[in-house]
Design a protein around this motif. Structure first.
Motif, PDB file in Angstrom:
ATOM      1  N   ARG A   1      -8.834   8.230  -4.280  1.00 14.09           N
ATOM      2  CA  ARG A   1      -8.494   9.609  -3.942  1.00 14.09           C
ATOM      3  C   ARG A   1      -9.243  10.000  -2.678  1.00 14.09           C
TER       4      ARG A   1
ATOM      5  N   ASP B   1      -3.710  13.384   5.587  1.00 18.46           N
ATOM      6  CA  ASP B   1      -3.974  12.064   4.994  1.00 18.46           C
ATOM      7  C   ASP B   1      -4.506  12.184   3.567  1.00 18.46           C
TER       8      ASP B   1
ATOM      9  N   HIS C   1       0.850   5.747  -0.300  1.00 19.39           N
ATOM     10  CA  HIS C   1       0.162   7.029  -0.295  1.00 19.39           C
ATOM     11  C   HIS C   1       0.932   7.941  -1.239  1.00 19.39           C
ATOM     12  N   GLN C   2       0.255   8.475  -2.241  1.00 24.59           N
ATOM     13  CA  GLN C   2       0.911   9.420  -3.152  1.00 24.59           C
ATOM     14  C   GLN C   2       0.532  10.829  -2.729  1.00 24.59           C
ATOM     15  N   ASN C   3       1.538  11.609  -2.345  1.00 24.22           N
ATOM     16  CA  ASN C   3       1.265  12.959  -1.862  1.00 24.22           C
ATOM     17  C   ASN C   3       1.059  13.908  -3.049  1.00 24.22           C
TER      18      ASN C   3
ATOM     19  N   TYR D   1      -4.351   6.869  -2.614  1.00 24.27           N
ATOM     20  CA  TYR D   1      -3.846   5.641  -2.025  1.00 24.27           C
ATOM     21  C   TYR D   1      -3.857   4.543  -3.087  1.00 24.27           C
TER      22      TYR D   1
ATOM     23  N   TRP E   1       0.862  -1.177   0.000  1.00 22.81           N
ATOM     24  CA  TRP E   1       0.000   0.000   0.000  1.00 22.81           C
ATOM     25  C   TRP E   1       0.902   1.232   0.000  1.00 22.81           C
TER      26      TRP E   1
ATOM     27  N   SER F   1      -8.983  10.546  10.839  1.00 21.18           N
ATOM     28  CA  SER F   1      -8.351  11.169   9.664  1.00 21.18           C
ATOM     29  C   SER F   1      -7.895  12.602   9.939  1.00 21.18           C
TER      30      SER F   1
ATOM     31  N   LEU G   1       3.444   2.518   2.768  1.00 19.26           N
ATOM     32  CA  LEU G   1       2.673   2.391   3.996  1.00 19.26           C
ATOM     33  C   LEU G   1       2.851   0.996   4.600  1.00 19.26           C
TER      34      LEU G   1
ATOM     35  N   ILE H   1      -7.911   3.746   7.921  1.00 20.43           N
ATOM     36  CA  ILE H   1      -7.359   4.990   8.428  1.00 20.43           C
ATOM     37  C   ILE H   1      -8.303   5.491   9.517  1.00 20.43           C
TER      38      ILE H   1
END
Lengths: 111, 116
Positions: A106, A81, A36-38, A85, A34, A77, A46, A74
């Motif tokens: 998203r 965050d 997380h794309q910022n 994902y 997994w 939140s 993750l 999650i």
């Protein structure tokens, strides 16, 4: 090749809410990650979770390999965050070591 | 451990020009991967190396694309005669291959290519 589906495609929540993201895959896998794309495009690891359950702070993940799905939870939140994902899987086969990504969820956290 | 680095972070070029991107993996990692990500999609695999050997190439990697990892450390990805369809984020990842198992891939910040 292996298919990866993620749901929901979009999720909008108030700060403090909990969420569950799902990843379904079409075949047995050796690796599931997994990310997380910022907003700047960086993919942040993750979890590496081909099976079982792991927790890291407010995040936890469970993969049920026999039923070919994984869940990312999650809790509480925060606005940080927000982002996309991705679930990615790998079926190691005669040197085939590529990750196959889903199309992402998203997540938008509203203050 | 400084993580995976990529250079440049952004590249704007005109159609028909050649471009080259560099990736420096995590120092002890022996596997290096290239992926491409277009807007609204997940990353797609392009190619990967174990040490200096290129072991797999995707059908996405047309003959205008070439990747090298000459000394088993950093890698370069070159695109010749760029087309507007090449506009994308190019992501590099690295991992440490262990016997008997697959390994966690760690991604760099990406190079965003815009072809005008």
């Amino acid at each position: 090749g292996i298919q990866v589906e993620q749901s929901p495609p979009d999720l909008i929540l108030q700060e403090g809410a909990n969420s569950t993201l799902r990843c379904n895959f079409s075949d047995s896998v050796n690796n599931l990650q997994w990310f997380h794309q910022n907003p700047w495009g960086q993919l942040i690891n993750l979890f590496y979770i081909p099976s079982g359950t792991k927790q890291n702070g407010r995040l936890s993940a469970t993969t049920v390999a026999t039923e070919r799905y994984s869940l990312l939870y999650i809790s509480s939140s925060q606005t940080t965050d927000s982002g996309v994902y991705f679930c990615a899987v790998l079926r190691s086969n005669f040197g085939n070591e590529k990750l196959t990504f889903g199309t992402g969820t998203r997540l938008t956290i509203i203050p | 451990d400084t993580g995976v680095s990529q250079d440049p972070r952004h590249k704007i070029t005109k159609r028909g020009q050649n471009v080259t991107f560099r990736c420096d993996p995590i120092s002890e990692h022996n596997r290096l991967y290239w992926y491409r990500q277009t807007l609204g999609q997940g990353p797609e695999f392009l190619t990967y190396f174990q040490n200096e050997a290129q072991l797999e190439k995707s059908r996405l990697l047309s003959d205008r694309f070439s990747a090298e990892r000459p000394k088993g450390s950093f890698s370069t990805l070159e695109i010749q005669r760029t087309e507007q369809g090449d506009s994308a984020m190019y992501l590099c990842a690295s991992s440490l291959a262990t016997s008997g198992g697959t390994d966690t891939q760690y991604f760099g910040p990406g190079t965003r290519l815009t072809v005008l």
